[in-house]
Scaffold this active site. Sequence first.
Site, PDB file in Angstrom:
ATOM      1  CE  LYS A 138     -24.696 -24.453   3.976  1.00  0.00           C
ATOM      2  NZ  LYS A 138     -24.640 -25.667   4.808  1.00  0.00           N
ATOM      3  CB  THR A 164     -25.677 -20.611  15.978  1.00  0.00           C
ATOM      4  OG1 THR A 164     -25.851 -22.007  15.751  1.00  0.00           O
ATOM      5  CG2 THR A 164     -24.459 -20.383  16.844  1.00  0.00           C
ATOM      6  CG  LEU A 165     -24.994 -15.520  13.996  1.00  0.00           C
ATOM      7  CD1 LEU A 165     -24.932 -14.637  12.779  1.00  0.00           C
ATOM      8  CD2 LEU A 165     -24.257 -14.860  15.152  1.00  0.00           C
ATOM      9  N   GLY A 167     -14.837 -21.446  13.492  1.00  0.00           N
ATOM     10  CA  GLY A 167     -14.953 -21.329  12.039  1.00  0.00           C
ATOM     11  C   GLY A 167     -14.657 -19.965  11.451  1.00  0.00           C
ATOM     12  CG  ASP A 187     -27.336 -24.361   7.966  1.00  0.00           C
ATOM     13  OD1 ASP A 187     -27.501 -24.345   6.749  1.00  0.00           O
ATOM     14  OD2 ASP A 187     -27.542 -25.368   8.666  1.00  0.00           O
ATOM     15  CB  SER A 188     -31.128 -23.213  11.103  1.00  0.00           C
ATOM     16  OG  SER A 188     -30.398 -23.019  12.295  1.00  0.00           O
ATOM     17  CD  GLU A 208     -20.943 -17.781  12.916  1.00  0.00           C
ATOM     18  OE1 GLU A 208     -19.719 -17.969  12.963  1.00  0.00           O
ATOM     19  OE2 GLU A 208     -21.738 -18.371  13.667  1.00  0.00           O
ATOM     20  CG  ASP A 243     -15.245 -28.459  11.378  1.00  0.00           C
ATOM     21  OD1 ASP A 243     -16.104 -27.557  11.393  1.00  0.00           O
ATOM     22  OD2 ASP A 243     -15.410 -29.563  11.920  1.00  0.00           O
TER      23      ASP A 243
HETATM   24  P1  IMP Z   1     -27.137 -22.362  12.317  1.00  0.00           P
HETATM   25  O1  IMP Z   1     -27.343 -22.192  13.793  1.00  0.00           O
HETATM   26  O2  IMP Z   1     -28.019 -23.435  11.744  1.00  0.00           O
HETATM   27  O3  IMP Z   1     -27.229 -21.077  11.540  1.00  0.00           O
HETATM   28  O4  IMP Z   1     -25.707 -22.985  12.144  1.00  0.00           O
HETATM   29  C1  IMP Z   1     -24.597 -22.229  12.138  1.00  0.00           C
HETATM   30  C2  IMP Z   1     -23.391 -23.083  12.433  1.00  0.00           C
HETATM   31  O5  IMP Z   1     -23.504 -24.401  11.874  1.00  0.00           O
HETATM   32  C3  IMP Z   1     -22.185 -22.470  11.779  1.00  0.00           C
HETATM   33  O6  IMP Z   1     -21.584 -21.527  12.623  1.00  0.00           O
HETATM   34  C4  IMP Z   1     -21.335 -23.683  11.510  1.00  0.00           C
HETATM   35  O7  IMP Z   1     -20.579 -23.976  12.653  1.00  0.00           O
HETATM   36  C5  IMP Z   1     -22.301 -24.796  11.269  1.00  0.00           C
HETATM   37  N1  IMP Z   1     -22.538 -25.020   9.825  1.00  0.00           N
HETATM   38  C6  IMP Z   1     -23.681 -24.855   9.141  1.00  0.00           C
HETATM   39  N2  IMP Z   1     -23.539 -25.171   7.846  1.00  0.00           N
HETATM   40  C7  IMP Z   1     -22.255 -25.542   7.697  1.00  0.00           C
HETATM   41  C8  IMP Z   1     -21.474 -25.979   6.557  1.00  0.00           C
HETATM   42  O8  IMP Z   1     -21.934 -26.093   5.403  1.00  0.00           O
HETATM   43  N3  IMP Z   1     -20.174 -26.264   6.814  1.00  0.00           N
HETATM   44  C9  IMP Z   1     -19.607 -26.137   8.048  1.00  0.00           C
HETATM   45  N4  IMP Z   1     -20.291 -25.745   9.134  1.00  0.00           N
HETATM   46  C10 IMP Z   1     -21.606 -25.446   8.952  1.00  0.00           C
HETATM   47 MG    MG Z   2     -19.712 -21.073  13.244  1.00  0.00          MG
END
Ligand code: IMP
Ligand code: MG
Length: 182
Positions: free
Chosen positions: A135, A111-112, A47, A107-108, A103, A163
Site C-alpha cells: 500500500k 513492522t518490516l 499472514g 502498509d506503513s 511478507e 485475516d
Molecule cells: P505496517 O507495519 O504498517 O507496514 O503493517 C504491516 C502489517 O499490518 C501487516 O503485516 C499486516 O499484518 C497488517 N496489515 C496492514 N494492512 C492490512 C490489511 O489491509 N489487511 C490485513 N492486515 C493488514
Molecule cells: Mg504481516
Amino acid sequence: MDNRTPPSQGILIDDDTLQARIVQLGAQINRDYQGVKDMLLVSILKGSVMFLTDLMRCIHIPHAIDFMSVSSYGAGARSTTGVVRIDMDLRQNIEGKHLLIVEDIIDSGTTLNYIRGLLLSRLPASLKICTLLNKPTRRTVDIPVDYIGFDIPDKFVFGYGLDLDELYRNLPYIAIANVSHE
Ligand code: IMP
Ligand code: MG
C-alpha cells in the site's frame, strides 16, 4: 455464515491473478538468485504463510525456510506505534545466509523496517524483501522493497493468508472489507 463466506463480497484480486503473478515473481527470483548458496526464505507469521507455500513452489534455487512472529503494540488491524515485539524469533544463525523476507502486506512499513534492522544486525550475506501486497500511499517509513506482487489502494483487505479478526485466511483470493479498521 461459515469460514468461506466473507462479510464483504468485494474481490480485489482473484485466485488466477494471484497465482499468475506469483509464477512471475518466482521466475524473477530464480533469475536474481541464480548460483546463490545458503538462501533462506523468512516468512512473517501468520499472514504470509499461504503466499510462502505458493511462492516457494516457484523458486527452484535450493533454499531453506524459517518463520518469525511479530506483533505491533497498540495493534488493532493496523500498526501505528512503530513499536514491534518479537513473539517468535528465527531458530537459526543467519550469518552469511542470503535472506529473502516473505511478507503478506506492507502498509506503513514500520513492522518490516524493524525486522529488517534486526536481521541486518545479525550479518546475513544479503537481505531482500518480497511482499505480495503493497500500500504505497500508507508508507511512513521508507524501506527498500525488492519484489512486489501488487500495489493496492488504501483499503483494508483480507483473504489469502490475511485475516479479518483472525478469520478468512483460507480464502484463495484477496477481498476488500467494507468495514473501517482504523
Ligand atoms: P505496517 O507495519 O504498517 O507496514 O503493517 C504491516 C502489517 O499490518 C501487516 O503485516 C499486516 O499484518 C497488517 N496489515 C496492514 N494492512 C492490512 C490489511 O489491509 N489487511 C490485513 N492486515 C493488514
Ligand atoms: Mg504481516
